[in-house]
Design a protein around this motif. Structure first.
Motif, short mmCIF file in Angstrom:
data_model
loop_
_atom_site.label_atom_id
_atom_site.label_comp_id
_atom_site.label_asym_id
_atom_site.label_seq_id
_atom_site.Cartn_x
_atom_site.Cartn_y
_atom_site.Cartn_z
N THR A 132 0.84 -1.22 0.00
CA THR A 132 0.00 0.00 0.00
C THR A 132 0.87 1.26 0.00
O THR A 132 0.46 2.29 -0.55
CB THR A 132 -0.93 0.02 1.23
OG1 THR A 132 -0.17 -0.16 2.43
CG2 THR A 132 -1.99 -1.06 1.15
N GLU B 210 0.31 4.00 -2.87
CA GLU B 210 0.03 5.40 -2.55
C GLU B 210 0.86 6.34 -3.42
O GLU B 210 0.39 7.42 -3.82
CB GLU B 210 0.35 5.68 -1.07
CG GLU B 210 -0.82 5.48 -0.14
CD GLU B 210 -0.55 5.99 1.26
OE1 GLU B 210 -1.48 6.55 1.88
OE2 GLU B 210 0.59 5.82 1.75
N ASP B 211 2.08 5.93 -3.73
CA ASP B 211 2.96 6.77 -4.55
C ASP B 211 2.60 6.68 -6.03
O ASP B 211 2.78 7.63 -6.79
CB ASP B 211 4.42 6.36 -4.35
CG ASP B 211 4.90 6.64 -2.93
OD1 ASP B 211 4.34 7.55 -2.29
OD2 ASP B 211 5.83 5.92 -2.46
N VAL C 223 -0.58 5.61 -7.38
CA VAL C 223 -1.96 5.98 -7.74
C VAL C 223 -2.12 7.50 -7.67
O VAL C 223 -1.78 8.12 -6.66
CB VAL C 223 -2.96 5.29 -6.79
CG1 VAL C 223 -4.38 5.80 -7.07
CG2 VAL C 223 -2.89 3.77 -6.96
N GLU C 224 -2.67 8.06 -8.77
CA GLU C 224 -2.84 9.51 -8.83
C GLU C 224 -4.30 9.92 -8.67
O GLU C 224 -4.58 11.01 -8.19
CB GLU C 224 -2.29 10.04 -10.15
CG GLU C 224 -0.78 9.82 -10.30
CD GLU C 224 -0.27 10.36 -11.62
OE1 GLU C 224 -1.10 10.83 -12.42
OE2 GLU C 224 0.97 10.32 -11.83
N SER D 161 -9.22 6.65 -5.72
CA SER D 161 -8.44 5.41 -5.61
C SER D 161 -7.35 5.56 -4.55
O SER D 161 -7.07 4.62 -3.79
CB SER D 161 -7.81 5.06 -6.97
OG SER D 161 -8.82 4.81 -7.93
N LYS D 162 -6.75 6.75 -4.53
CA LYS D 162 -5.70 7.00 -3.53
C LYS D 162 -6.26 6.93 -2.11
O LYS D 162 -5.61 6.41 -1.19
CB LYS D 162 -5.07 8.38 -3.79
CG LYS D 162 -3.72 8.58 -3.14
CD LYS D 162 -3.15 9.92 -3.53
CE LYS D 162 -1.71 10.10 -3.07
NZ LYS D 162 -0.78 9.22 -3.78
N GLU D 163 -7.50 7.46 -1.94
CA GLU D 163 -8.15 7.41 -0.62
C GLU D 163 -8.41 5.97 -0.19
O GLU D 163 -8.26 5.61 0.99
CB GLU D 163 -9.47 8.20 -0.65
CG GLU D 163 -9.26 9.70 -0.73
CD GLU D 163 -10.58 10.44 -0.86
OE1 GLU D 163 -11.62 9.76 -1.07
OE2 GLU D 163 -10.58 11.69 -0.75
N VAL E 127 -6.67 3.32 -1.16
CA VAL E 127 -5.37 2.72 -0.82
C VAL E 127 -4.94 3.16 0.58
O VAL E 127 -4.46 2.36 1.38
CB VAL E 127 -4.31 3.10 -1.87
CG1 VAL E 127 -2.93 2.64 -1.41
CG2 VAL E 127 -4.65 2.49 -3.22
N THR E 128 -5.14 4.45 0.86
CA THR E 128 -4.77 4.98 2.18
C THR E 128 -5.59 4.30 3.28
O THR E 128 -5.07 3.97 4.36
CB THR E 128 -5.00 6.50 2.24
OG1 THR E 128 -4.20 7.13 1.23
CG2 THR E 128 -4.64 7.05 3.61
#
Length: 211
Positions: free
Chosen positions: A160, A164-165, A167-168, A172-174, A176-177
């Motif tokens: 993850t 996080e690095d 995924v832009e 989707s980033k949220e 992953v976070t």
């Protein structure tokens, strides 16, 4: 009345009138404790010591002699062999009457059968040891299990970090976070469980850190 009270208490009385002789007085209750028939067996010091369990006579004599050196009273807990062959535990207490030179010439005392108490104590110790063994077995299992869980969790958290690095897209980033934070929380919980299991198995060590 005194005899009835003593017998009711389960205590057997003895009186070694002359310790230079073998003859000893035994109460009926003492005969019962040893499983002997007063019509068949003549009470004596020899008979009593012959019923002591192996090694008890020497140990008991050493304890009694040591106690008599500092006073008149003595007491000893010992194993004896009942007339039917079973092992019994008794508590023997008494007092020595001494002459003007401080030499014992007569001993009077009591014998109490404490077999049931000793057996209860042994059972409690056995149950305690079994409980401790079961607790340690459970803790070892939990420790092994948490180690197995932490390995894949480390991989998930590591992936993850990478995602996080990479995924832009914000949504989707949220996600992953969220996965990463949940993984870290689960990892923390597993670590706490592992610490508890270490405490239960006495493997946990505390260290002082200067502040």
């Amino acid at each position: 009345r005194n005899t009835l009270t003593i017998n009711a208490s389960g205590t057997g009385m003895w009186d070694w009138v002359d310790i230079n002789k073998d003859e000893v007085y035994w109460s009926d209750r003492l005969y019962d404790i040893l499983g002997l028939d007063p019509k068949v067996v003549t009470p004596s010091a020899t008979t009593f010591t012959s019923m002591m369990y192996e090694g008890e006579m020497e140990r008991g004599q050493a304890i009694t002699n040591s106690q008599l050196e500092v006073g008149n009273r003595f007491g000893n807990t010992m194993k004896m062999q009942h007339a039917d062959g079973k092992i019994i535990w008794v508590r023997s207490t008494g007092i020595a009457l001494k002459d003007k030179n401080g030499t014992p010439y007569r001993m009077i005392g009591a014998i109490h059968d404490i077999t049931e108490m000793i057996q209860t104590k042994e059972e409690l110790v056995k149950e305690k040891n079994n409980a401790i063994a079961a607790l340690k077995a459970k803790s070892i299992f939990i420790s092994n299990m948490t180690h197995e869980i932490r390995t894949p969790l480390n991989a998930i958290i590591g992936l993850t970090d990478i995602l996080e690095d990479e995924v832009e897209e914000i949504k989707s980033k949220e996600k992953v976070t969220s996965i990463k934070e949940s993984g870290e929380l689960l990892f923390s919980l597993v670590s706490d469980i592992l610490d508890v299991s270490k405490i239960e198995t006495e493997q946990f060590q505390l260290s002082l850190t200067p502040t």
